[in-house]
Each structure stands twice: as structure tokens, then as C-alpha cells.
Motif scaffolding. Structure first.
Motif, mmCIF file in Angstrom:
data_model
loop_
_atom_site.group_PDB
_atom_site.id
_atom_site.type_symbol
_atom_site.label_atom_id
_atom_site.label_comp_id
_atom_site.label_asym_id
_atom_site.label_seq_id
_atom_site.Cartn_x
_atom_site.Cartn_y
_atom_site.Cartn_z
ATOM 1 N N UNK A 231 0.659 -1.276 -0.222
ATOM 2 C CA UNK A 231 -0.370 0.061 0.103
ATOM 3 C C UNK A 231 0.739 1.197 -0.034
ATOM 4 N N UNK A 232 1.602 1.244 0.690
ATOM 5 C CA UNK A 232 2.720 2.650 0.774
ATOM 6 C C UNK A 232 3.221 2.511 -0.398
ATOM 7 N N UNK A 233 3.361 1.464 -1.064
ATOM 8 C CA UNK A 233 4.692 1.594 -2.241
ATOM 9 C C UNK A 233 3.877 2.332 -3.069
ATOM 10 N N UNK A 234 2.378 2.067 -3.381
ATOM 11 C CA UNK A 234 1.261 2.263 -4.514
ATOM 12 C C UNK A 234 0.771 3.789 -4.084
ATOM 13 N N UNK A 235 1.066 4.757 -2.230
ATOM 14 C CA UNK A 235 0.348 5.716 -2.695
ATOM 15 C C UNK A 235 2.092 6.040 -3.079
ATOM 16 N N UNK A 236 3.166 6.049 -2.590
ATOM 17 C CA UNK A 236 4.512 6.894 -3.199
ATOM 18 C C UNK A 236 4.624 6.714 -4.748
ATOM 19 N N UNK A 237 4.037 5.603 -5.408
ATOM 20 C CA UNK A 237 4.118 5.914 -7.278
ATOM 21 C C UNK A 237 2.958 6.508 -7.797
ATOM 22 N N UNK A 238 1.909 6.816 -6.639
ATOM 23 C CA UNK A 238 1.307 7.586 -6.898
ATOM 24 C C UNK A 238 1.198 9.150 -7.322
ATOM 25 N N UNK A 239 1.863 9.647 -5.787
ATOM 26 C CA UNK A 239 2.212 10.544 -5.716
ATOM 27 C C UNK A 239 3.246 11.658 -6.723
ATOM 28 N N UNK A 240 4.170 10.357 -7.322
ATOM 29 C CA UNK A 240 5.643 10.574 -7.660
ATOM 30 C C UNK A 240 5.422 10.706 -9.715
ATOM 31 N N UNK A 241 3.444 10.135 -9.929
ATOM 32 C CA UNK A 241 3.484 10.106 -11.272
ATOM 33 C C UNK A 241 3.080 11.960 -11.038
ATOM 34 N N UNK A 242 2.023 12.004 -9.606
ATOM 35 C CA UNK A 242 1.571 13.134 -9.499
ATOM 36 C C UNK A 242 2.690 14.429 -10.069
#
Length: 245
Positions: A231-242
Motif C-alpha cells: 500500500x505504501x509503495x502504491x501511494x508513493x508511485x501515485x504521488x511520484x506520477x502526479x
């Protein structure tokens, strides 16, 4: 004695004999009535000047903080394109442990929220070969739409088994997150490889909301830890993409 006028406090004000004391200022009281009236006027002027000086010496912190917020916009909240949404989905090299692809990454473009998904199956043995991992991602035009989507996912409780979920305590990630669990029982199951506890995690990071299926748990000691790391990884990937332009 303390006296407060507006936001200014006078300490040690007192009346003694023929003297009036305001903090460190001492004034002798006159004998005549007319002089007393003049004295009162003088005292009021002094109080007004003290208050004016104190108020003007204090900076307007609210105005500064407002300007600072305007000067630092949140660059981690923006809409993603369908292509950016697909790149945000994790590949095999992004996942901890060994996995095989059950269903490759795929994104459907939409005028509302781009929907993407990918499925994996564990491949590192030790009871993990039956573990399945599914990500469903929705990249929305704004954070409000994503927030509404998060609430809907939590309320609908859609999981691969269609079972009723129970809240599951976990760390908080992103802007919003929640985890729930459900359990396959032997007597209920068509696929014996899925007997055990399964976790459903939902989270939002900016304009992206996603849900993750992870299970079953076969008494794996790091099961919950791995779920939270994903879950942490997916949140970080979402933030990085934005945040990327």
C-alpha cells in the motif's frame, strides 16, 4: 492585580493613598475635582497609546501564512493521463519477493477516471505460491472526485469472493486509507488454493484512488507487513506520477 484590555495585559495595577499605579507607571492623585477629571483623561490617553503600540508591534502571522501557502502550491495533486496511469501500475521488478503475471497491466481511458488493473501470483514458495495480488487503480480529474471514489470503494466492499469484510487495523498511508479482511472457509470453497484470510486495502493519494487484494494468508509471519508495504509503495508511485510533468 492584572487588567486586560484587548490583547494587552497590565500587571500590578493598584490604587494606594493618593497614587494610581499602572504597571511601572505611577501617578499622584490631585486634590481638586477638576484636576481629577484631567488626570482621568491623561490616564485614558496613556492606555490608548500603550495598546496601539503593542498591537502594531505584533506582526500579522495569519497574513504571512496565507501568502506562504499561495507561494507553495501542492504539485503532487493533478490529473493523470491514461498512459501515466498505466506507467504507475507496478511491474514485476517493482514488487518485493517473487511473482508471476496472472493478468498484465491494462488501462481503460475514461472522461471521468482512468481505470487500470494488474494481477500477480506469488512464485517464491514457502506457502506463497497461492498468494494472489491485484491492483485496481482509478486516476481521477481532481482530488474531490478521487475522495468520493475512495468512500464508494470502502462502502461497496467489492472483493474477489464477494464476501462480507471486517475492518482490519493497519497503518495509514496517503491522504485516506482503510484495510479490511475476509476469510475463505474450507466448506465454502470452490478453489482450495484460496482457503485462508485475505486483505482488501483501499487508499487515496491526491487524484488517484486504488484498491488492492492480497491473500490468502497461510500463517505467513510477515503477511500484514508485506500488505502495508505494498500500500505504501502504491501511494508513493501515485504521488511520484502526479509530481512529474
Amino acid at each position: 492585580m492584572s487588567q486586560t484590555t484587548g490583547s494587552v495585559t497590565f500587571h500590578g495595577s493598584r490604587v494606594r493613598g493618593s497614587q494610581i499605579a499602572l504597571g511601572s507607571i505611577t501617578i499622584n492623585k490631585p486634590a481638586s475635582t477638576g484636576a481629577a477629571v484631567v488626570l482621568v483623561a491623561v490616564v485614558l490617553v496613556l492606555v490608548a497609546l500603550i495598546i496601539y503600540g503593542a498591537v502594531n508591534l505584533v506582526p500579522d502571522a495569519s497574513a504571512d501564512s496565507g501568502d506562504e501557502k499561495k507561494a507553495k502550491p501542492d504539485t503532487t495533486v493533478r490529473a493523470l493521463s491514461a498512459a501515466e496511469t498505466e506507467r504507475m501500475l507496478p511491474g514485476l521488478s517493482d514488487l518485493p519477493g517473487k511473482w508471476t503475471v496472472d493478468r498484465p497491466p491494462f488501462v481503460e481511458g475514461s472522461s471521468k477516471c482512468h481505470a487500470g488493473h494488474v494481477d500477480y501470483r506469488g512464485a517464491d514458495g514457502n506457502g506463497r505460491s497461492d498468494v494472489k495480488l491485484r491492483f485496481e487503480v482509478f486516476a481521477c480529474p481532481n482530488a474531490q472526485t478521487a475522495g468520493e471514489g475512495f468512500v464508494a470503494l470502502v462502502k461497496e466492499q467489492q472483493n474477489p469472493a464477494g464476501y462480507r469484510e471486517s475492518p482490519y487495523p493497519a497503518k495509514k498511508w496517503g491522504d485516506q486509507s482503510a484495510m479490511a479482511s475476509y476469510t475463505y472457509e474450507d466448506s465454502e470453497l470452490a478453489d482450495p488454493s484460496q482457503v485462508g484470510q485475505h486483505l482488501m486495502a483501499r487508499a487515496r493519494a491526491g487524484t488517484v484512488v486504488f484498491q488492492m487484494h492480497y491473500g490468502p494468508n497461510r500463517d505467513l509471519p510477515d503477511f500484514e507487513q508485506r500488505a502495508e508495504e505494498l500500500v505504501r509503495m502504491m501511494c508513493e508511485r501515485a504521488r511520484a506520477a502526479q509530481a512529474s510533468s
